[in-house]
Scaffold this motif. Sequence first.
Motif, PDB file in Angstrom:
ATOM      1  N   LYS A 116       9.543  -3.492  11.589  1.00 41.75           N
ATOM      2  CA  LYS A 116      10.436  -3.393  12.532  1.00 41.75           C
ATOM      3  C   LYS A 116      11.684  -2.963  11.979  1.00 41.75           C
ATOM      4  N   ALA A 117      12.387  -1.846  12.272  1.00 46.76           N
ATOM      5  CA  ALA A 117      13.476  -1.509  11.235  1.00 46.76           C
ATOM      6  C   ALA A 117      14.730  -2.393  11.278  1.00 46.76           C
ATOM      7  N   SER A 118      15.060  -2.821  12.298  1.00 47.22           N
ATOM      8  CA  SER A 118      16.231  -3.855  12.225  1.00 47.22           C
ATOM      9  C   SER A 118      15.937  -5.278  11.510  1.00 47.22           C
ATOM     10  N   GLU A 119      14.740  -5.408  11.157  1.00 42.59           N
ATOM     11  CA  GLU A 119      14.392  -6.636  10.463  1.00 42.59           C
ATOM     12  C   GLU A 119      14.268  -6.269   8.866  1.00 42.59           C
ATOM     13  N   TYR A 120      14.186  -5.226   8.580  1.00 41.17           N
ATOM     14  CA  TYR A 120      13.965  -4.723   6.857  1.00 41.17           C
ATOM     15  C   TYR A 120      14.890  -5.473   6.084  1.00 41.17           C
ATOM     16  N   ARG A 125      15.864   6.157   4.225  1.00 43.64           N
ATOM     17  CA  ARG A 125      16.579   6.990   5.176  1.00 43.64           C
ATOM     18  C   ARG A 125      15.886   6.987   6.534  1.00 43.64           C
ATOM     19  N   GLU A 126      14.718   7.004   6.640  1.00 40.86           N
ATOM     20  CA  GLU A 126      13.729   6.923   7.759  1.00 40.86           C
ATOM     21  C   GLU A 126      13.965   5.576   8.657  1.00 40.86           C
ATOM     22  N   ILE A 127      13.961   4.649   7.900  1.00 43.20           N
ATOM     23  CA  ILE A 127      14.236   3.236   8.500  1.00 43.20           C
ATOM     24  C   ILE A 127      15.637   3.301   9.037  1.00 43.20           C
ATOM     25  N   ALA A 128      16.612   3.794   8.127  1.00 43.54           N
ATOM     26  CA  ALA A 128      17.753   3.745   8.822  1.00 43.54           C
ATOM     27  C   ALA A 128      18.129   4.901  10.205  1.00 43.54           C
ATOM     28  N   MET A 129      17.238   5.841  10.058  1.00 38.34           N
ATOM     29  CA  MET A 129      17.208   6.591  11.571  1.00 38.34           C
ATOM     30  C   MET A 129      16.608   5.700  12.628  1.00 38.34           C
ATOM     31  N   ALA A 130      15.755   5.063  12.397  1.00 37.59           N
ATOM     32  CA  ALA A 130      14.963   4.237  13.289  1.00 37.59           C
ATOM     33  C   ALA A 130      16.218   3.165  13.965  1.00 37.59           C
ATOM     34  N   VAL A 131      16.769   2.721  13.115  1.00 39.40           N
ATOM     35  CA  VAL A 131      17.885   1.684  13.393  1.00 39.40           C
ATOM     36  C   VAL A 131      18.948   2.173  14.170  1.00 39.40           C
ATOM     37  N   GLU A 132      19.613   3.433  13.596  1.00 35.88           N
ATOM     38  CA  GLU A 132      20.690   3.941  14.238  1.00 35.88           C
ATOM     39  C   GLU A 132      20.342   4.671  15.422  1.00 35.88           C
ATOM     40  N   PHE A 187       8.153  -2.956   1.820  1.00 32.99           N
ATOM     41  CA  PHE A 187       9.060  -2.610   2.759  1.00 32.99           C
ATOM     42  C   PHE A 187       9.002  -3.801   3.836  1.00 32.99           C
ATOM     43  N   ARG A 188       9.459  -4.875   3.995  1.00 32.23           N
ATOM     44  CA  ARG A 188       9.159  -6.113   4.335  1.00 32.23           C
ATOM     45  C   ARG A 188      10.381  -6.403   5.617  1.00 32.23           C
ATOM     46  N   PRO A 189       9.873  -6.947   6.525  1.00 35.16           N
ATOM     47  CA  PRO A 189       8.521  -7.570   6.845  1.00 35.16           C
ATOM     48  C   PRO A 189       7.442  -6.701   7.451  1.00 35.16           C
ATOM     49  N   THR A 190       6.647  -6.469   6.823  1.00 33.46           N
ATOM     50  CA  THR A 190       5.381  -5.362   7.132  1.00 33.46           C
ATOM     51  C   THR A 190       4.359  -5.930   8.171  1.00 33.46           C
ATOM     52  N   TYR A 191       4.055  -5.356   8.962  1.00 33.27           N
ATOM     53  CA  TYR A 191       2.825  -5.591   9.971  1.00 33.27           C
ATOM     54  C   TYR A 191       1.691  -4.916  10.015  1.00 33.27           C
ATOM     55  N   ILE A 192       0.405  -5.407   9.953  1.00 29.33           N
ATOM     56  CA  ILE A 192      -0.617  -4.844   9.954  1.00 29.33           C
ATOM     57  C   ILE A 192      -1.479  -4.879  11.257  1.00 29.33           C
ATOM     58  N   LEU A 193      -1.701  -3.798  11.854  1.00 28.30           N
ATOM     59  CA  LEU A 193      -2.701  -3.840  13.150  1.00 28.30           C
ATOM     60  C   LEU A 193      -4.044  -4.297  12.932  1.00 28.30           C
ATOM     61  N   ASP A 194      -4.375  -5.486  13.803  1.00 23.78           N
ATOM     62  CA  ASP A 194      -5.634  -6.209  13.678  1.00 23.78           C
ATOM     63  C   ASP A 194      -6.704  -5.199  14.095  1.00 23.78           C
ATOM     64  N   PRO A 195      -7.665  -4.800  13.322  1.00 25.03           N
ATOM     65  CA  PRO A 195      -8.332  -3.687  13.858  1.00 25.03           C
ATOM     66  C   PRO A 195      -9.197  -4.194  15.246  1.00 25.03           C
ATOM     67  N   GLU A 196      -9.693  -5.225  15.359  1.00 26.08           N
ATOM     68  CA  GLU A 196     -10.257  -5.894  16.618  1.00 26.08           C
ATOM     69  C   GLU A 196      -9.398  -5.988  17.682  1.00 26.08           C
ATOM     70  N   SER A 197      -8.476  -7.092  17.727  1.00 26.44           N
ATOM     71  CA  SER A 197      -7.437  -7.465  18.825  1.00 26.44           C
ATOM     72  C   SER A 197      -6.400  -6.611  19.245  1.00 26.44           C
ATOM     73  N   LEU A 198      -6.053  -5.561  18.125  1.00 21.51           N
ATOM     74  CA  LEU A 198      -5.058  -4.593  18.434  1.00 21.51           C
ATOM     75  C   LEU A 198      -3.773  -5.275  18.162  1.00 21.51           C
ATOM     76  N   GLU A 199      -3.541  -6.465  17.747  1.00 23.41           N
ATOM     77  CA  GLU A 199      -2.348  -7.132  17.808  1.00 23.41           C
ATOM     78  C   GLU A 199      -1.785  -6.892  16.193  1.00 23.41           C
ATOM     79  N   TRP A 200      -0.615  -7.157  16.117  1.00 23.12           N
ATOM     80  CA  TRP A 200       0.290  -7.041  14.954  1.00 23.12           C
ATOM     81  C   TRP A 200       0.485  -8.379  14.289  1.00 23.12           C
TER      82      TRP A 200
END
Length: 395
Positions: A39-43, A227-234, A258-271
């Motif tokens: 989540k770019a704003s939380e970087y 720069r791409e994180i900044a683009m997402a924020v701006e 690049f924190r906080p990083t989230y992984i997609l759960d392969p089964e529940s599809l939750e982050w």
Amino acid sequence: MRVDHYQELMDRGWRRSGTLYYKPDLVRSCCPHYTIRLKASEYKPVKDHRQAINRFNAFILGPEYKRQAARLCPQNREEKRKNRDKFDLLSAVHRAEYNLVQRPVNKKTGKPIEPAHKFEVNLEGDSCTKEKYDVFFRYQMQIHKDPPSRWKEKDFTRFLCSGLDRKILKVNGRTLKLGSYHQCYRLDGKLVAVAVLDLLPHAVSSVYLFYDPDYQQWDFGKLSALREIAMAVESGYEYYYMGYYIHSCVKMRYKVNFRPTYILDPESLEWCLFDEHYRQELDRRPYVSLSHDLQTAAENNLEFDDAPSDEEDAEIPEGSMFDYNIPGTLTKEEVKHLDLGHWKLVVRNSLVELEDIRGWEDWEIDNPDTIKGIAAELISATGPKLLENSALVLF
């Protein structure tokens, strides 16, 4: 491929290479590919990220420019303290861009002071040009040690210039670019790096990065990510996707910094937050699904820490995909509850509904030799939203 469809697919574990879209089977993979996002704003920048951008900015501006700028535009004590104690991402990534660099006039010469180098970044369509291809070719030969025969211009075009259609939307007074783009970095007029990006309704997705090997000391991987994180924020894209994360690949470990990083759960599809516990689980076993661990622990009346490891049969059975139990796909029962019959099929440049095909009612959805079975497997893998605003084409 619509941008909203691709956003949905990415959130189900898919990625693309040119016009090829694919979803790995994490259970049977020797090196599972996990979808990762931020989540770019939380970087929260770490030390080596700050050092990379500050070192590059210092090179672009040069000591003479910094000396004269400090004399012509002196900062007060509060400004100096703020700049020293706090790292501002947006300010840092734009500090050395030529069109934003302050150039106060030197009263002795009557001319504005200039930085040591002219650094420019622009976002353009994902087109193939000789300039881009030449940089890409050198990058693949020297960095990845590919043979020259591997990459012709047509291969480059297929790989990195065959993306999503571009469009521009006006959303709440802001301009949102969608589709596939090349962000080009030029130093003193020379193309030195290209970041290939997919801009989606809720995300900036990094597809690929290539750069001139002569400039590899400047950590373009880190610079482009910042720069791409900044683009997402701006621009309000919210999330930054860094492609797949393979825990067993040492070269990919940088992604989870690049924190906080989230992984997609392969089964529940939750982050799921990639924390120390998640890291330890991946160190212990290649396939990790926290939702599966919780379910297994509950079924066996075990504590979470005692959840058994997943040692699945790697053999892929013949027959229907529903027999594979691929993580993140819909089960046969789930697909049965979908309105497959009203999905459109292209027949001789016309659209017909699948249920109008002779034999539709007699076919079973787990028979891959029928159109019904093909449609059912596709929806199982892609998710039910593909039924909206799409049609099936059979070759």
